[in-house]
Design an enzyme around this catalytic site. Structure first.
Site, PDB file in Angstrom:
ATOM      1  N   HIS A 364       0.803  -1.230   0.000  1.00  8.70           N
ATOM      2  CA  HIS A 364       0.000   0.000   0.000  1.00  8.70           C
ATOM      3  C   HIS A 364       0.828   1.269   0.000  1.00  8.70           C
ATOM      4  O   HIS A 364       0.331   2.329   0.386  1.00  8.70           O
ATOM      5  CB  HIS A 364      -0.896   0.055   1.238  1.00  8.70           C
ATOM      6  N   LYS A 555      -7.672  13.883   4.605  1.00  8.26           N
ATOM      7  CA  LYS A 555      -6.768  12.736   4.537  1.00  8.26           C
ATOM      8  C   LYS A 555      -5.748  12.920   5.643  1.00  8.26           C
ATOM      9  O   LYS A 555      -5.687  13.991   6.254  1.00  8.26           O
ATOM     10  CB  LYS A 555      -6.073  12.664   3.169  1.00  8.26           C
ATOM     11  N   ARG A 556      -4.947  11.891   5.917  1.00  7.00           N
ATOM     12  CA  ARG A 556      -3.901  12.071   6.917  1.00  7.00           C
ATOM     13  C   ARG A 556      -2.980  13.215   6.525  1.00  7.00           C
ATOM     14  O   ARG A 556      -2.803  13.506   5.340  1.00  7.00           O
ATOM     15  CB  ARG A 556      -3.090  10.776   7.070  1.00  7.00           C
ATOM     16  N   LYS A 561       1.347  14.286   0.666  1.00  6.70           N
ATOM     17  CA  LYS A 561      -0.014  14.620   0.234  1.00  6.70           C
ATOM     18  C   LYS A 561      -0.166  16.120  -0.034  1.00  6.70           C
ATOM     19  O   LYS A 561      -1.086  16.551  -0.687  1.00  6.70           O
ATOM     20  CB  LYS A 561      -1.021  14.171   1.298  1.00  6.70           C
ATOM     21  N   THR A 665      -8.325   6.667  -1.713  1.00  6.09           N
ATOM     22  CA  THR A 665      -9.689   6.139  -1.818  1.00  6.09           C
ATOM     23  C   THR A 665     -10.701   7.245  -1.555  1.00  6.09           C
ATOM     24  O   THR A 665     -11.844   7.155  -1.995  1.00  6.09           O
ATOM     25  CB  THR A 665      -9.912   4.976  -0.834  1.00  6.09           C
ATOM     26  N   LYS A 669     -14.555   8.340  -3.280  1.00  4.29           N
ATOM     27  CA  LYS A 669     -15.772   8.683  -2.527  1.00  4.29           C
ATOM     28  C   LYS A 669     -16.321  10.032  -2.975  1.00  4.29           C
ATOM     29  O   LYS A 669     -17.534  10.204  -3.127  1.00  4.29           O
ATOM     30  CB  LYS A 669     -15.471   8.694  -1.024  1.00  4.29           C
TER      31      LYS A 669
HETATM   32  C1  26W Z   1       3.725   2.480  10.681  1.00  2.66           C
HETATM   33  C2  26W Z   1       3.854   1.605   9.550  1.00  2.66           C
HETATM   34  C3  26W Z   1       2.886   1.818   8.470  1.00  2.66           C
HETATM   35  C4  26W Z   1       3.318   1.736   7.189  1.00  2.66           C
HETATM   36  C5  26W Z   1       2.439   1.854   6.165  1.00  2.66           C
HETATM   37  C6  26W Z   1       1.555   2.040   8.747  1.00  2.66           C
HETATM   38  C7  26W Z   1       0.664   2.167   7.731  1.00  2.66           C
HETATM   39  C8  26W Z   1       1.100   2.073   6.435  1.00  2.66           C
HETATM   40  C9  26W Z   1       0.099   2.117   5.329  1.00  2.66           C
HETATM   41  C10 26W Z   1       0.598   1.293   4.173  1.00  2.66           C
HETATM   42  C11 26W Z   1      -0.271   3.489   4.945  1.00  2.66           C
HETATM   43  C12 26W Z   1      -1.549   3.521   4.175  1.00  2.66           C
HETATM   44  O1  26W Z   1      -2.623   3.581   4.736  1.00  2.66           O
HETATM   45  N1  26W Z   1      -1.460   3.522   2.841  1.00  2.66           N
HETATM   46  C13 26W Z   1      -2.586   3.899   2.020  1.00  2.66           C
HETATM   47  O2  26W Z   1      -3.313   2.763   1.628  1.00  2.66           O
HETATM   48  C14 26W Z   1      -4.482   3.119   0.914  1.00  2.66           C
HETATM   49  C15 26W Z   1      -5.254   1.864   0.634  1.00  2.66           C
HETATM   50  O3  26W Z   1      -4.589   1.086  -0.299  1.00  2.66           O
HETATM   51  C16 26W Z   1      -4.130   3.886  -0.336  1.00  2.66           C
HETATM   52  O4  26W Z   1      -5.316   4.304  -0.951  1.00  2.66           O
HETATM   53  C17 26W Z   1      -3.264   5.096  -0.010  1.00  2.66           C
HETATM   54  O5  26W Z   1      -2.824   5.711  -1.204  1.00  2.66           O
HETATM   55  C18 26W Z   1      -2.083   4.667   0.822  1.00  2.66           C
HETATM   56  O6  26W Z   1      -1.352   5.792   1.263  1.00  2.66           O
END
Ligand code: 26W
Length: 824
Positions: A364, A555-556, A561, A665, A669
């Site tokens: 992701h 978004k975060r 971003k 995502t 929406k």
């Molecule tokens: C702390 C470690 C960590 C590393 C990566 C925590 C969380 C992550 C995730 C991979 C971050 C995340 O939420 N990624 C998002 O995933 C969504 C669903 O696929 C995508 O739509 C977003 O673009 C992506 O940033």
């Protein structure tokens, strides 16, 4: 005797029946008379009444699954960002109208009860919400699925603002209990940690045993995942950590009561809190404990409890596929190997062959710093047997690679699952890629970049493993529930089939040319705005004009971003008006709305939140803008707020640097709710623009190859600053302390970051962004033409249903089939 489907009684499906059931729950479940019941009592009684309807379907689903033994999907995810449950349960059971009418007859307002529910915030952002959309779609498509995750006692922190700065508060979502969970302490499993391994020879065979030195109990809590109007209810099983009795007792018996209590606390810590980091793993021991805890508990649960007794494990892949949601559950791979080798006595090759058929991995991210690695020191200390197994997997794999590329030692080293620098560490993404049947990215561009960059060596060596599945969102929650007005309009026009077949939104296309339909579409948007304006007033004390363009970036908070790019646009407009270069009356009235949480340890992100609020405070109060440009930043953006904000939005901001947002995502929406997008060529924006058409999408900015070239040559942000007066003025205004009571130091780190370091090329895209915003303003000036584009966005975005994503996973990765549950 086991219960059979026909013995399961179905609760009453009528207004009178509902009122009876509700009053019974209130009195005998909640122990409250109508006259004494608080709103929360009423909410709890309602939740219990509604869940009864789901429970009969749940039992029937479980019976059916036991009888047919169809292949299941196990979705392993450290996060499930579910959102409120009541509305979705009412929708799934088709009880909305009955309940509304029944409650009204008692003088109770359904919406008021719904607002009592605390959403389970068991995720950070996109990845967690995606997991929730996926399990909704699987249930609706009649696919047997079990979601496995962690029941964090504290979900994502509650964000508050103090003087505009983010202050985190614990999210005690369970403080009043949750009517949606079913604890099963009797089904707890024991999970070991630490200790050592012991090798011995039994009948001439080398066998290894892991002797952990501490253990915790994993207690399952089941949640219902209802399909839409189809009689299926799948299960989401979240694990909660508890001290093991024997562990406590031994210390207790040694006479050390306080040590025993401490041990208990240590055990329970494992599921205490969700790590609020999104994309910057901190390598914390507790996080690895969380990962192994839920991965091991889930595997054991499936093998021991879900599979029928005596099942031949060699055929495991016919019954299950474990989908790994990013690298967080990847430790399940060596855990399955350990079970097969050490507990079942299989030899290596047969264990490895099976393991490779049972897992698939979704990536992701594209940010190198977000790719998880675990130091060998930590992994070896916490999970010594797993480290041995990982070493062996790596050894065999590298030997294979060496055979394939005998003269390319560098390549072999690059592909090692074990990194050597800056410390010896296990690269979890590599392990998942080597062990899984498939690796997928989450949008076309992202999957391409995974193949070409992040995992290039692997995609060259095993190209058949790599695939794409573009993300999607559930139309049940994000259109039907969140936007009842638009839903009614659509249903009136094309029937209600779209709720489970979102491609049918295409049938709306001709209506984009229908003036009456556009008028009603605009009415819906206006009503949604009014609803939002009312909410922001009571929720946050924020005043928003329902007549302004609602320009939304939610978004975060992350540098890639580029919330600062949006902010520079606002500051620049303000600056131009102050200078007299732009008449306030020439500004399109807009409310720039932000929603964003920053990871508590992420300094730059927290500064940016401070700056957004500071700019908002200044411009919202400055009469020079005549109230035509305002910032609204409601605190604590979450699923519940998203459901109100998105249907009201006119403009969706998707402005990440090209090549950095895996998919996004939120973009989907917004489009499905009739907002137009201003965005870069990144993530799923690319596919969105192709679908809705260039003329219905405001594209701007560098492309990914252009970004790569600039970075390669060396990015010089000061050249943009020097050559662009508008940009210079905006940055200077921030640097001057105009938003910080004259204190130049407050936001200096942001300004100097943009000028000297910024990895995300904000200044390089600034002018293109401003130009695109001018195009937006011109388009918005013609409300009817805007509405035509918005209708086309809705009509052409059906592809982004998570039902379609699930079909793609089923066809390309899982190879499981629908198993309709017979209705009563
Ligand atoms: C702390 C470690 C960590 C590393 C990566 C925590 C969380 C992550 C995730 C991979 C971050 C995340 O939420 N990624 C998002 O995933 C969504 C669903 O696929 C995508 O739509 C977003 O673009 C992506 O940033």
């Amino acid at each position: 005797m086991t219960q059979t489907a026909d013995q399961i009684t179905t609760p009453q499906h009528s207004v009178e029946g509902f009122v009876q059931d509700f009053l019974r729950e209130l009195q005998f479940g909640q122990g409250m008379s109508m006259s004494r019941a608080s709103t929360n009592d009423q909410y709890l009684a309602l939740a219990r009444t509604v869940r009864t309807h789901l429970m009969s379907r749940w039992l029937r689903t479980l019976d059916h699954q036991r009888d047919v033994q169809a292949k299941s999907v196990a979705y392993l995810s450290a996060e499930f960002l579910l959102g409120r449950q009541l509305g979705n349960a009412l929708l799934a059971t088709d009880l909305e109208e009955i309940v509304e009418e029944g409650l009204a007859s008692l003088g109770i307002d359904l919406q008021r009860l719904r607002s009592m529910e605390k959403e389970p915030g068991l995720g950070n952002g996109g990845l967690g919400r995606l997991a929730a959309c996926f399990i909704d779609s699987l249930a609706t498509m009649n696919i047997p699925c079990i979601g496995y995750g962690i029941r964090y006692e504290y979900g994502i922190f509650r964000q508050t603002f103090v003087d505009g700065w983010q202050v985190e508060k614990p999210d005690a979502w369970l403080a009043q209990g949750s009517p949606w969970e079913f604890p099963h302490p009797e089904a707890a499993v024991t999970i070991g940690f630490g200790g050592r391994t012991e090798a011995s020879t039994v009948d001439g065979r080398l066998v290894t045993r892991w002797i952990p030195d501490w253990q915790v109990q994993a207690v399952p809590y089941n949640y219902m995942v209802p399909g839409y109007h189809n009689g299926r209810v799948n299960t989401l099983r979240l694990w909660s950590a508890a001290a093991t009795e024997s562990f406590d007792l031994s210390i207790f018996n040694a006479g050390d009561y306080s040590a025993a209590v401490r041990a208990q606390t240590a055990a329970e810590n494992i599921s205490k809190v969700l790590y609020p980091e999104d994309s910057t793993p901190q390598g914390k021991e507790l996080r690895l404990q969380q990962q192994y805890f839920f991965a091991a508990a889930s595997l054991k649960d499936f093998l021991d409890n879900v599979l029928p007794e005596g099942f031949d494990l060699h055929r495991l892949d016919e019954r299950i596929v474990f989908q790994l949601n990013d690298t967080h559950p990847v430790i399940a791979i060596p855990e399955l190997m350990r079970i097969l080798l050490d507990e079942k006595g299989w030899d290596w090759d047969e264990a490895w062959a099976l393991t490779q058929r049972c897992f698939a991995y979704t990536c992701h991210t594209l940010l190198p710093e977000a790719l998880e690695v675990w130091s060998v020191e930590l992994l070896g200390r916490l999970l010594p047997r797993h480290l041995e197994i990982i070493y062996r997997i790596n050894e065999d794999f590298l030997a294979e690679v060496h055979t394939a590329y005998p003269d390319d030692e560098l390549r072999v080293r690059r592909m090692s699952i074990i990194a050597e620098h800056p410390e010896r560490a296990v690269r979890m993404a590599y392990l998942a890629t080597v062990a899984g049947t498939k690796v997928n990215g989450v949008a076309e561009l992202h999957s391409q970049l995974l193949r070409d960059k992040v995992l290039q060596d692997f995609s060259e060596y095993m190209p058949e493993k790599f695939t794409n599945v573009t993300n999607g969102v559930t139309p049940r929650r994000f259109v039907r529930l969140a936007n009842p007005r638009l839903s009614s309009l659509i249903t009136e026009a094309i029937g209600d089939g779209w709720v489970t077949d979102l491609d049918r939104l295409r049938e709306l296309e001709p209506l984009a040319e229908d003036a009456e339909f556009r008028r009603r579409f605009r009415e819906v948007k206006a009503a949604n705005k009014t609803r939002l304006v009312d909410l922001l007033k009571v929720r946050d004390g924020i005043e928003v004009s329902p007549d302004s363009m609602l320009d939304v970036m939610v978004k975060r908070l992350h540098e890639y971003k580029r919330q600062t790019l949006k902010l520079l646009h606002v500051v620049s407009l303000y600056d131009q008006v102050r200078r007299g270069d732009l008449a306030a009356s020439d500004i399109t009235p807009r409310t720039v709305t932000f929603g964003a949480k920053a990871a508590p340890g992420y300094k730059m992100a927290k500064q940016t939140i401070g700056l957004i609020n500071a700019v908002g405070r200044t411009i919202n109060a400055d009469p020079v803008l005549e109230g035509r440009l305002r910032i609204a930043f409601p605190a604590n953006y979450n699923v519940t707020l998203a459901e109100r904000l998105i249907p009201a939005a006119d403009l969706s901001e998707q402005i990440s640097l090209a090549g950095k947002e895996a998919s996004g995502t939120g973009n989907m929406k917004f489009a499905l709710n009739g907002a137009l997008t201003i965005g870069t060529d990144d993530g799923a924006n690319v596919e969105l623009r192709q679908l809705v058409g260039d003329e219905n999408f405001f594209l701007f900015g560098l492309t990914e190859p252009e970004v790569a070239e600039i970075v390669e040559k060396g990015y010089r942000p000061t050249s943009f600053y020097e050559s662009n007066a508008t940009l210079r003025h905006a940055l200077d205004l921030i640097a001057s302390g105009a938003f910080s009571d004259g204190d130049r130091r407050t936001f200096e780190p942001i300004v100097s970051n943009l000028l000297y370091e910024d990895r995300f090329l904000v200044l390089a895209d600034f002018q293109a962004y401003l130009d695109a915003q001018l195009v937006v303003e011109r388009a918005y000036a013609d409300p009817d033409a805007w509405a035509r584009s918005a209708v086309l966005n809705v009509a052409r975005s059906g592809f982004f249903s998570s039902d379609r994503s699930m079909r793609d996973y089923l066809d390309r990765i899982w190879h499981a089939e629908a198993a309709p549950v017979p209705t009563a």
